[in-house]
Scaffold this active site. Structure first.
Site, PDB file in Angstrom:
ATOM      1  N   LYS A 171       0.962  -1.515   0.164  1.00 27.16           N
ATOM      2  CA  LYS A 171       0.491  -0.025  -0.187  1.00 27.16           C
ATOM      3  C   LYS A 171       0.517   1.634  -0.122  1.00 27.16           C
ATOM      4  CE  LYS A 171      -1.992   3.014   2.486  1.00 27.16           C
ATOM      5  NZ  LYS A 171      -2.342   4.185   2.159  1.00 27.16           N
ATOM      6  N   GLU A 247       9.991   0.751  10.952  1.00 26.26           N
ATOM      7  CA  GLU A 247      10.663   1.850  10.791  1.00 26.26           C
ATOM      8  C   GLU A 247       9.994   2.991  10.954  1.00 26.26           C
ATOM      9  OE1 GLU A 247      13.971   1.859   9.892  1.00 26.26           O
ATOM     10  OE2 GLU A 247      14.711  -0.571   8.888  1.00 26.26           O
TER      11      GLU A 247
END
Ligand code: NAD
Length: 474
Positions: A171, A247
């Site tokens: 996505k 992250e």
């Protein structure tokens, strides 16, 4: 320009409601992109499940050669992709070209790693069995990526995931889906089998994520984005105990000791602050400068920041493009006003620039109080708060006084001191006398609330693997 979504090797239109993509340098629409529904996301996971079985069974060398072809095709199209990055993100064309080169390098590096996923064989201490350890792929990996590196944040995940034998469903961020779609198209042209890389942009991230994380074949979520969203996704992943790679955000200290090479420190400060229009997780967010040189550093830094040309990323000489959207400019200005009302002073006269487009001029703030929100939140814009320090211990405590721990920078000519201080910075990465440190061959990632796991280096591929132990007698 590819504006359809990619599911199982076919390009599809999605619903009538599409995603409008703006050029942040003008504020004008440049494309509208297919918006996937949760059902589209499920179809992508189904396709990934089937494709992954075959891919995992392929010889590592076969996977490696396809990844090498991906590296080459990205380089062949580097100018075209860099233009696309600049068009939808706004960063200067040079930065976009750098991003593309960095992205391609992940495919080269992981083409090399694909044939080196090693397990181990040992004898149990009691001598009663052999201990065999192997690393099969996880399966299907869902990937959610941010807008600030439209190509690199995808490449850094997709290349190791494919190298290890996984399939992916991506996505991309709503602001920058065009680069993701074009990169996926090129990966297919390079020989990545249909169904292995699926890209499903959406207008409803939450529903998309619910559908994907509930899919039986999805065993891992790899996310890059803000800590706030990362926390929410972690909670959602807990329901099926999914493996995660996170992250997240940063709040990097940039430390300048009085013995630093001042020219190098100023140049490094500009790099650490301004790369990719200052919209980078590794951007220096707080500049701690030793008192005897704070005046000199601040003046020289402000001159360098003031000389930066702000404008459309396609214009030659521009090294700071627009911010991603109007909201980003408002956030930056709110942080600056907060610091000013806490006693900070603007050294050069930066600020928001009137439209069209979403621009903010590079700005250096001196005498910033460490209690100002600008020192605890990610600025994500071209503003540099400078804080003087006298005592190294107090400075280190202040530098670590944040929930984030992505990166830090240290400037000193005394390498032993640089190493001592680096070891005490609570961050996953530290640059000594360097303002840019990312490298596909190095482990990228954060401590504390900046993330979980590492991308790149030889450990990067193992993030996308399971560990299986087989006890054997023979
Ligand atoms: P963001 O967290 O707002 O969005 C990241 C992605 O998550 C986007 O694709 C977004 O659509 C999606 N998302 C948002 N809400 C969601 C939900 N409820 N369910 C599923 N998906 C959802 O971050 P951003 O503004 O796109 O990017 C900037 C942030 O990313 C900064 O905090 C920056 O530090 C961080 N970042 C970190 C790294 C790193 O490697 N550590 C790299 C780049 C950016």
């Amino acid at each position: 320009m590819q504006t359809q979504m990619l599911i199982d090797g076919s390009w599809r239109d999605g619903t009538a409601e599409r995603i409008e993509v703006l050029d942040p340098a003008t504020g004008e629409a440049i494309a509208d992109v297919a918006a996937g529904t949760p059902a589209d996301a499920v179809a992508a996971c189904d396709a990934a499940e089937t494709a992954q079985r075959k891919w995992a069974a392929a010889a590592p060398r076969e996977r490696s050669e396809i990844l090498r072809a991906c590296y080459e095709i990205l380089l062949e199209h580097s100018f075209e992709i860099a233009e696309l990055i600049t068009r939808e993100h706004g960063k200067p064309l040079n930065d976009a070209a750098g991003e593309l080169a960095y992205s391609a390098e992940f495919f080269r590096w992981n083409a090399e790693e694909a044939v080196r996923v090693h397990g181990s064989l040992g004898v149990a201490p009691a001598g009663d069995k052999r201990i065999i350890v192997r690393h099969p792929p996880v399966g299907v990996v869902a990937m959610v990526t941010p807008w600030n590196f439209p190509a690199a944040m995808i490449a850094r995940k997709v290349a190791p995931a494919l190298a290890a034998g996984n399939a992916v469903v991506i996505k991309p961020a709503r602001d920058t889906p065009l680069t993701a779609l074009r990169v996926a198209q090129l990966l297919e042209e390079a020989g990545v089998p249909s169904g292995l890389v699926n890209v499903v942009p959406t207008r409803s991230s939450g529903a998309w994520f619910d559908a994907v994380s509930d899919h039986r074949a999805v065993r891992m979520v790899s996310f890059t984005g803000s800590t706030e969203v990362g926390r929410m996704l972690l909670q959602r992943c807990a329901q099926r105990v999914l493996k995660v790679g996170m992250e997240l955000g940063g709040n990097a200290p940039f430390i300048v000791f009085a013995d630093a090479d001042m020219g190098a420190a100023v140049a490094g400060a500009v790099t650490a602050k301004m790369r990719h229009s200052a919209e980078v997780c590794t951007a220096a967010n707080r500049f701690f400068v030793e008192a005897p040189v704070v005046e000199e550093f601040t003046q020289r830094f402000a001159e360098a920041m003031g000389a930066i040309r702000v404008g459309n990323g396609f214009d030659p000489g521009v090294t700071c493009g627009p911010m991603i959207n109007a909201g980003a400019v408002t956030n930056i200005e709110t942080l600056v006003q907060g610091a000013l009302s806490n006693g900070a002073r603007k050294v050069n006269g930066g600020g928001p620039v009137e439209g069209p487009g979403f621009f903010y001029e590079p700005t250096v703030l001196a005498d910033v109080d460490v209690s100002s929100p600008i020192t605890s939140q990610e600025i994500f814009g071209p503003v540099a708060p400078v804080i003087a320090f006298n005592d190294t211990e107090t400075m280190i405590a202040a530098a670590n006084d944040t929930e984030m721990g992505l990166i830090g920078y240290v400037y000193t000519e005394d390498l032993a001191k640089g190493l001592r201080v680096s070891e005490r910075i609570e961050a996953g990465m530290v640059g000594i006398n360097r303002g840019a440190i990312s490298d596909p061959a190095a482990p990228f990632g954060g401590m504390k609330q900046s993330g979980l796991g590492r991308e790149g280096a030889s450990e990067g591929i193992y993030e996308f693997c399971e560990t299986q132990y087989i006890a054997a007698d023979w």
